[in-house]
Design a protein around this motif. Structure first.
Motif, mmCIF file in Angstrom:
data_model
loop_
_atom_site.group_PDB
_atom_site.id
_atom_site.type_symbol
_atom_site.label_atom_id
_atom_site.label_comp_id
_atom_site.label_asym_id
_atom_site.label_seq_id
_atom_site.Cartn_x
_atom_site.Cartn_y
_atom_site.Cartn_z
ATOM 1 N N VAL A 161 0.837 -1.206 0.000
ATOM 2 C CA VAL A 161 0.000 0.000 0.000
ATOM 3 C C VAL A 161 0.870 1.254 0.000
ATOM 4 O O VAL A 161 0.665 2.180 -0.796
ATOM 5 C CB VAL A 161 -0.953 0.028 1.229
ATOM 6 C CG1 VAL A 161 -1.682 1.364 1.319
ATOM 7 C CG2 VAL A 161 -1.953 -1.117 1.153
ATOM 8 N N THR A 173 4.035 8.880 1.830
ATOM 9 C CA THR A 173 3.425 8.160 2.940
ATOM 10 C C THR A 173 4.473 7.336 3.672
ATOM 11 O O THR A 173 5.496 6.951 3.096
ATOM 12 C CB THR A 173 2.333 7.202 2.419
ATOM 13 O OG1 THR A 173 2.870 6.496 1.301
ATOM 14 C CG2 THR A 173 1.111 7.962 1.989
ATOM 15 N N CYS A 189 -4.434 4.704 6.158
ATOM 16 C CA CYS A 189 -4.779 3.298 5.891
ATOM 17 C C CYS A 189 -4.502 2.452 7.118
ATOM 18 O O CYS A 189 -3.531 2.692 7.834
ATOM 19 C CB CYS A 189 -3.928 2.797 4.711
ATOM 20 S SG CYS A 189 -3.807 1.000 4.558
ATOM 21 N N ILE A 211 -8.445 1.912 3.129
ATOM 22 C CA ILE A 211 -7.697 3.111 2.719
ATOM 23 C C ILE A 211 -8.671 4.273 2.514
ATOM 24 O O ILE A 211 -9.637 4.160 1.755
ATOM 25 C CB ILE A 211 -6.936 2.884 1.397
ATOM 26 C CG1 ILE A 211 -6.101 1.604 1.477
ATOM 27 C CG2 ILE A 211 -6.032 4.087 1.077
ATOM 28 C CD1 ILE A 211 -5.481 1.194 0.153
ATOM 29 N N SER A 228 -7.118 11.569 4.416
ATOM 30 C CA SER A 228 -7.342 10.798 3.187
ATOM 31 C C SER A 228 -6.411 11.324 2.100
ATOM 32 O O SER A 228 -5.847 12.422 2.231
ATOM 33 C CB SER A 228 -8.794 10.958 2.721
ATOM 34 O OG SER A 228 -8.982 12.249 2.178
#
Ligand code: BT5
Length: 322
Positions: A161, A173, A189, A211, A228
């Protein structure tokens, strides 16, 4: 029959914008025109928007916002993972669905829902899964590995991910061991790996991935901790591209693990993008809180910590707070 419906969708999708007559579909798929008509109606009930115009035929209306299997299958680049997709507009929890079906499901099945009414986190916590705003899916696996190694699947999913969001969306991320993907300290997530096993054998394992993709507003309870992709980049993102790419990387890392028996490749990603490596963190387990420095993520996927008393300790599970 499901294959027939997938074929109809594939043909309509490949010739988007164009009308295809019932006669041509019936010729291509070697079934009657009545059968085509019947299956088009079932597809409509499943959520596909298909126009039909007298004497012209059928035309698919682009469904940008859905994760319908017919929209995903054509883009998928995997051998086994996601080759069977079970789709819901609404369900209690995709992980619970897998548990109920258990061994009836085949290895690699992916269960996706547009919303979850009882989405779950770890330890009975709730997972907010609003309709159409995120990716709420479970990957069903039957790996021949010892139950103790089940937690490695969480690391494989986290690596898949995190690296996919970086590649597809372009934001930095990070992975907050063991099961969160975060951006600027907020959770994007969460992963929930569950299994059914005996002492030395796994019956099946479920990797639940949630997610937040296009969510813009979070409830008060989580608005301080959650974010998000859309909030971070200021525009909505196509969930289909994310899902299919995540499954591709997941399969690569999973196969690497099964073939080599080690998750070296996964750990390299988890270390490169770790939110906690070389940081002082608190490890929370039940009522105990311990402070220490994270000095490594081991080849097993555990944390190697240097504790306050100067001793090294391997942490296999727990909650980390930075
Ligand atoms: C997790 O638990 O992070 C695992 C989440 C797994 C969700 C997937 S979706 C598909 C599959 N089906 C399911 O039913 N579950 C899986 P945990 O580390 O315990 O984190 C839960 C905590 O995260 C909650 O207590 C909230 O504080 C916070 N939270 C809840 N919903 C959130 C959201 N949508 N985004 C960010 N944080 C959230």
């Amino acid at each position: 029959v499901i294959i027939l419906r997938n074929d109809i969708i594939e043909i309509l999708n490949n010739r988007k914008g164009e009308f295809i007559s019932g006669e041509e579909l019936s010729y291509l798929l070697k079934v009657s025109r009545t059968a085509i008509w019947k299956h088009i109606n079932i597809l409509r009930k499943e959520g596909y928007e298909i126009e039909s115009v007298h004497k012209k035929g059928y035309r698919i209306v682009e469904n940008y916002n859905s994760l319908l299997p017919g929209e995903l299958i054509g883009r998928l680049q995997t051998q086994t993972i996601g080759r069977n997709i079970i789709y819901f507009e609404s369900i209690d929890s995709t992980n619970d669905y897998c548990k109920q079906k258990g061994n009836d499901l085949s290895h690699g099945t992916v269960v996706i829902s547009e919303e979850q009414l009882l989405g779950r986190g770890r330890l009975g916590r709730a997972w907010a899964s609003p309709k159409g705003e995120g990716i709420w899916m479970s990957i069903f696996l039957k790996p021949h590995i010892p139950p103790l190694e089940g937690t490695k699947l969480t690391q494989i999913a986290a690596a898949a991910v995190c690296s996919t969001i970086r590649n597809v969306v372009g934001i930095d991320t990070l992975i907050k061991w063991p099961n969160d993907i975060v951006f600027n300290g907020k959770k994007l997530c969460g992963i929930l790996t569950e299994m059914s096993a005996e002492l030395n054998e796994i019956h099946y394992l479920i990797v639940g991935v949630g997610i937040n993709v296009n969510t813009l507003y979070f409830s008060e309870e989580i608005s301080d901790v959650a974010t998000s992709i859309a909030v971070e980049i200021g525009k909505t993102v196509d969930r289909k591209t994310l899902v299919t790419n995540i499954l591709k990387v997941f399969e690569e890392l999973y196969e690497d693990f099964i073939i080599k028996g080690s998750i070296k490749k996964t750990i390299a990603i988890c270390k490169e993008f770790s939110a906690i490596l070389n940081k002082k963190v608190n490890i929370i387990r039940g009522n105990s809180i311990k402070e220490g420095l994270v000095i490594d993520i081991t080849e097993e996927g555990n944390l190697l910590m240097l504790m306050e008393n100067g001793e090294k300790e391997v942490i296999q599970s727990g909650e980390v707070s930075v």
